[in-house]
Design a protein around this motif. Structure first.
Motif, PDB file in Angstrom:
ATOM      1  N   GLY A 361       0.838  -1.193   0.000  1.00  0.00           N
ATOM      2  CA  GLY A 361       0.000   0.000   0.000  1.00  0.00           C
ATOM      3  C   GLY A 361       0.868   1.237   0.000  1.00  0.00           C
ATOM      4  N   ASP A 362       0.247   2.383   0.215  1.00  0.00           N
ATOM      5  CA  ASP A 362       0.988   3.643   0.225  1.00  0.00           C
ATOM      6  C   ASP A 362       2.057   3.669   1.308  1.00  0.00           C
ATOM      7  OD1 ASP A 362      -0.584   4.656  -1.793  1.00  0.00           O
ATOM      8  OD2 ASP A 362      -1.955   5.710  -0.456  1.00  0.00           O
ATOM      9  N   ALA A 363       1.790   2.987   2.427  1.00  0.00           N
ATOM     10  CA  ALA A 363       2.648   3.161   3.592  1.00  0.00           C
ATOM     11  C   ALA A 363       3.100   1.848   4.201  1.00  0.00           C
ATOM     12  CB  ALA A 363       1.913   3.993   4.646  1.00  0.00           C
ATOM     13  N   GLY A 364       3.060   0.762   3.420  1.00  0.00           N
ATOM     14  CA  GLY A 364       3.511  -0.504   3.971  1.00  0.00           C
ATOM     15  C   GLY A 364       2.979  -1.696   3.220  1.00  0.00           C
ATOM     16  N   TRP A 365       2.964  -2.832   3.912  1.00  0.00           N
ATOM     17  CA  TRP A 365       2.612  -4.099   3.290  1.00  0.00           C
ATOM     18  C   TRP A 365       1.707  -4.888   4.231  1.00  0.00           C
ATOM     19  CZ3 TRP A 365       7.236  -2.014   4.464  1.00  0.00           C
ATOM     20  CH2 TRP A 365       8.046  -1.569   3.408  1.00  0.00           C
ATOM     21  N   VAL A 366       0.828  -5.708   3.663  1.00  0.00           N
ATOM     22  CA  VAL A 366       0.018  -6.611   4.481  1.00  0.00           C
ATOM     23  C   VAL A 366       0.077  -8.009   3.891  1.00  0.00           C
ATOM     24  CG1 VAL A 366      -1.562  -4.840   5.344  1.00  0.00           C
ATOM     25  CG2 VAL A 366      -2.110  -6.028   3.207  1.00  0.00           C
ATOM     26  N   VAL A 367      -0.048  -8.989   4.798  1.00  0.00           N
ATOM     27  CA  VAL A 367      -0.067 -10.403   4.408  1.00  0.00           C
ATOM     28  C   VAL A 367      -1.128 -11.104   5.244  1.00  0.00           C
ATOM     29  CG1 VAL A 367       2.372 -10.463   3.746  1.00  0.00           C
ATOM     30  CG2 VAL A 367       1.705 -11.036   6.091  1.00  0.00           C
ATOM     31  N   ALA A 368      -1.553 -12.255   4.807  1.00  0.00           N
ATOM     32  CA  ALA A 368      -2.425 -13.091   5.632  1.00  0.00           C
ATOM     33  C   ALA A 368      -1.663 -13.504   6.888  1.00  0.00           C
ATOM     34  CB  ALA A 368      -2.876 -14.325   4.846  1.00  0.00           C
ATOM     35  N   PRO A 369      -2.365 -13.735   7.998  1.00  0.00           N
ATOM     36  CA  PRO A 369      -1.687 -14.074   9.260  1.00  0.00           C
ATOM     37  C   PRO A 369      -1.173 -15.498   9.290  1.00  0.00           C
ATOM     38  CG  PRO A 369      -4.064 -14.089   9.579  1.00  0.00           C
ATOM     39  CD  PRO A 369      -3.830 -13.599   8.170  1.00  0.00           C
ATOM     40  N   GLU A 370      -0.195 -15.785   8.433  1.00  0.00           N
ATOM     41  CA  GLU A 370       0.410 -17.105   8.339  1.00  0.00           C
ATOM     42  C   GLU A 370       1.924 -16.963   8.476  1.00  0.00           C
ATOM     43  OE1 GLU A 370      -0.828 -18.767   4.649  1.00  0.00           O
ATOM     44  OE2 GLU A 370      -2.973 -18.373   5.021  1.00  0.00           O
ATOM     45  N   PRO A 371       2.584 -17.813   9.255  1.00  0.00           N
ATOM     46  CA  PRO A 371       4.025 -17.652   9.488  1.00  0.00           C
ATOM     47  C   PRO A 371       4.854 -17.618   8.217  1.00  0.00           C
ATOM     48  CG  PRO A 371       3.098 -19.232  11.044  1.00  0.00           C
ATOM     49  CD  PRO A 371       2.003 -18.908  10.065  1.00  0.00           C
ATOM     50  N   ALA A 372       4.542 -18.476   7.248  1.00  0.00           N
ATOM     51  CA  ALA A 372       5.355 -18.519   6.028  1.00  0.00           C
ATOM     52  C   ALA A 372       5.253 -17.209   5.255  1.00  0.00           C
ATOM     53  CB  ALA A 372       4.922 -19.694   5.153  1.00  0.00           C
ATOM     54  N   LEU A 373       4.039 -16.646   5.156  1.00  0.00           N
ATOM     55  CA  LEU A 373       3.862 -15.399   4.418  1.00  0.00           C
ATOM     56  C   LEU A 373       4.525 -14.235   5.149  1.00  0.00           C
ATOM     57  CD1 LEU A 373       0.171 -15.718   3.184  1.00  0.00           C
ATOM     58  CD2 LEU A 373       2.257 -15.833   1.811  1.00  0.00           C
ATOM     59  N   LEU A 374       4.380 -14.192   6.461  1.00  0.00           N
ATOM     60  CA  LEU A 374       5.025 -13.112   7.211  1.00  0.00           C
ATOM     61  C   LEU A 374       6.540 -13.234   7.116  1.00  0.00           C
ATOM     62  CD1 LEU A 374       4.782 -10.672   9.051  1.00  0.00           C
ATOM     63  CD2 LEU A 374       4.632 -12.220  11.008  1.00  0.00           C
ATOM     64  N   ALA A 375       7.057 -14.464   7.184  1.00  0.00           N
ATOM     65  CA  ALA A 375       8.504 -14.665   7.049  1.00  0.00           C
ATOM     66  C   ALA A 375       9.000 -14.187   5.689  1.00  0.00           C
ATOM     67  CB  ALA A 375       8.848 -16.138   7.251  1.00  0.00           C
ATOM     68  N   ALA A 376       8.216 -14.437   4.639  1.00  0.00           N
ATOM     69  CA  ALA A 376       8.604 -13.988   3.297  1.00  0.00           C
ATOM     70  C   ALA A 376       8.548 -12.474   3.172  1.00  0.00           C
ATOM     71  CB  ALA A 376       7.694 -14.637   2.255  1.00  0.00           C
ATOM     72  N   ALA A 377       7.635 -11.834   3.927  1.00  0.00           N
ATOM     73  CA  ALA A 377       7.460 -10.391   3.807  1.00  0.00           C
ATOM     74  C   ALA A 377       8.504  -9.598   4.585  1.00  0.00           C
ATOM     75  CB  ALA A 377       6.066 -10.010   4.293  1.00  0.00           C
ATOM     76  N   LEU A 378       9.101 -10.213   5.605  1.00  0.00           N
ATOM     77  CA  LEU A 378      10.059  -9.470   6.426  1.00  0.00           C
ATOM     78  C   LEU A 378      11.238  -8.908   5.614  1.00  0.00           C
ATOM     79  CD1 LEU A 378      10.026 -11.745   9.597  1.00  0.00           C
ATOM     80  CD2 LEU A 378       9.329  -9.341   9.517  1.00  0.00           C
ATOM     81  N   PRO A 379      11.935  -9.702   4.792  1.00  0.00           N
ATOM     82  CA  PRO A 379      13.033  -9.116   4.005  1.00  0.00           C
ATOM     83  C   PRO A 379      12.543  -8.137   2.950  1.00  0.00           C
ATOM     84  CG  PRO A 379      12.711 -11.440   3.448  1.00  0.00           C
ATOM     85  CD  PRO A 379      11.884 -11.174   4.655  1.00  0.00           C
ATOM     86  N   VAL A 380      11.325  -8.345   2.428  1.00  0.00           N
ATOM     87  CA  VAL A 380      10.756  -7.398   1.461  1.00  0.00           C
ATOM     88  C   VAL A 380      10.576  -6.039   2.123  1.00  0.00           C
ATOM     89  CG1 VAL A 380       8.699  -6.855   0.089  1.00  0.00           C
ATOM     90  CG2 VAL A 380       9.631  -9.176   0.079  1.00  0.00           C
ATOM     91  N   ALA A 381      10.044  -6.046   3.345  1.00  0.00           N
ATOM     92  CA  ALA A 381       9.823  -4.791   4.056  1.00  0.00           C
ATOM     93  C   ALA A 381      11.146  -4.110   4.406  1.00  0.00           C
ATOM     94  CB  ALA A 381       9.012  -5.058   5.318  1.00  0.00           C
ATOM     95  N   ARG A 382      12.107  -4.892   4.824  1.00  0.00           N
ATOM     96  CA  ARG A 382      13.392  -4.286   5.172  1.00  0.00           C
ATOM     97  C   ARG A 382      14.034  -3.623   3.956  1.00  0.00           C
ATOM     98  NH1 ARG A 382      19.218  -6.703   7.041  1.00  0.00           N
ATOM     99  NH2 ARG A 382      19.815  -4.959   8.383  1.00  0.00           N
ATOM    100  N   ALA A 383      13.958  -4.320   2.820  1.00  0.00           N
ATOM    101  CA  ALA A 383      14.563  -3.774   1.603  1.00  0.00           C
ATOM    102  C   ALA A 383      13.790  -2.571   1.071  1.00  0.00           C
ATOM    103  CB  ALA A 383      14.639  -4.862   0.535  1.00  0.00           C
ATOM    104  N   GLY A 384      12.481  -2.538   1.295  1.00  0.00           N
ATOM    105  CA  GLY A 384      11.657  -1.474   0.713  1.00  0.00           C
ATOM    106  C   GLY A 384      11.356  -0.327   1.634  1.00  0.00           C
TER     107      GLY A 384
END
Length: 422
Positions: A361-384
């Motif tokens: 979104g304009d100010a961040g990212w959202v994922v379904a509340p599942e460990p695998a998806l959140l784990a995948a999103a963590l490096p994406v958020a750090r890089a972005g």
């Protein structure tokens, strides 16, 4: 303009964002020239009550006679334009709506939770989302499962209160939904669109954001519904130090889990319960704020504080979180079709496409509340994070700044007062 603000304060021993927001809103209204008449009660008053008052407590959520008497006197003496209700339980009761209407005063209510339907107000039970009481005349599941204060008797009382006051809630002149998700909840409850407006809360402007720090900040009550277990499981899927530090702040029943994680991994730092200066310092030290709730969190104030500080947010796609980060309505970049829109970031095609399951979104990212998806999103958020920092601050200034929110609230009052009840 003269406004009565009615709110039953939660116990001070139980930190409440709602108390903080009500106090701040009163200050913002007064600064804007509105005459505010606070009509406040506190659950901290209960231990000091007389024996007679304590004996009447079981019926107070349905009808609180002393509160109605005091409110009626206030309305008669001051003749306000509007009554703005926040939390009515247990010492005010929804009956304040009827008392105000009897004196011709229209009522606005800010909806901070789901208690029109759910006895606990959370839509959350035994560690999972629960909506068993939706559509029922009486919330029998809430009684069976002791959803209110872990007491079958108190749950029965609250379920009865919700059933008795269904017509009361449907008579409220204007509902303020803090997010689009709360607006959907009210529509599902039977409130027509014309009596719902979306107006979020505001937080004070901290000033020009500091340069981004490193790593992530989780700032919340350490309780199951706030998703601490989900976060720690996702974090452990990465090597120690791969994502920078994970700072965890707050207190609650899951504190031992945090302390164990901090002892296990040097990249997990437990900061304890922070004061305002501590929160500011933790935000400055971090690059991304986490909001990993596993319930339909209405409006986590920490997200607005993050945006004000120019920190993007990684959260779960539940409740008001997508609205807060601008990911609740997908934008279609030119030249893309429906299949691409599901994973395309808000803001256009100049940003890289998101991995499957991550929505920007304009100010961040959202994922379904599942460990695998959140784990995948963590490096994406750090890089972005650096790419979204300015956008996060701009979203705060556009939607959540006190000047913007207070003007919106005063406009709501004016619209309701213009059709004052006879």
């Amino acid at each position: 303009m003269r406004v009565v603000v009615a709110h039953n304060r939660y116990r001070e021993a139980q930190p409440s964002g709602e108390n903080t927001i009500v106090d701040a809103e009163i200050g913002q209204l007064e600064a804007a020239g509105v005459e505010v008449l606070p009509f406040l009660r506190s659950s901290d008053e209960i231990p000091a009550m007389s024996a007679v008052s304590k004996a009447l407590l079981p019926i107070s959520p349905i009808w609180a006679p002393k509160a109605q008497h005091d409110l009626d006197r206030l309305l008669t003496e001051h003749r306000p334009d509007v009554l703005h209700l926040h939390n009515p339980y247990p010492l005010l009761s929804p009956w304040v709506v009827r008392t105000a209407h009897r004196r011709g005063v229209p009522v606005v209510q800010t909806v901070h939770n789901y208690r029109q339907v759910c006895s606990s107000g959370l839509y959350f039970r035994d560690g999972v989302i629960c909506q068993d009481c939706r559509g029922r005349a009486l919330g029998v599941p809430a009684i069976v499962h002791r959803c209110y204060r872990n007491s079958r008797a108190q749950s029965a009382l609250m379920a009865t209160t919700l059933a008795v006051h269904r017509p009361t809630w449907r008579s409220v002149d204007q509902f303020i939904a803090l997010t689009s998700a709360v607006a959907d909840h009210l529509r599902d409850y039977g409130i027509p669109d014309e009596r719902i407006v979306v107006k979020p809360n505001a937080v004070p402007d901290p000033g020009t954001p500091a340069p981004l720090g490193d790593g992530f900040l989780y700032l919340a009550r350490l309780t199951p519904e706030k998703g601490l277990g989900l976060l720690l499981e996702a974090w452990r899927r990465h090597p120690v130090g791969a994502l920078g530090p994970l700072r965890i702040a707050g207190d609650g029943e899951l504190r031992p889990q945090v302390e164990a994680a901090a002892a296990e991994r040097p990249d997990v730092l437990y900061l304890g319960q922070l004061d305002r200066a501590g929160v500011r310092a933790a935000l400055t030290a971090s690059a991304v704020v986490l909001a990993t709730s596993t319930w339909h969190d209405v409006l986590p104030t920490v997200i607005i504080e993050a945006l004000a500080a120019g920190r993007p947010v990684l959260g779960t796609a539940l409740g008001g979180i997508p609205y807060l980060v601008g990911a609740d309505t997908p934008r279609e970049p030119a030249g893309t079709g429906p299949a691409e829109v599901a994973s395309a970031p808000a803001g256009g095609s100049d940003r890289p496409a998101m991995p499957e399951g991550i929505k920007a979104g304009d100010a961040g990212w959202v994922v379904a509340p599942e460990p695998a998806l959140l784990a995948a999103a963590l490096p994406v958020a750090r890089a972005g994070a650096a790419a979204l920092a300015a956008s996060a601050r701009a979203r705060y200034e556009r939607i959540f700044h006190p000047d913007v929110v207070t003007k919106r609230l005063i406009d709501i009052y004016a619209d309701v007062a213009a059709v004052r009840r006879p």
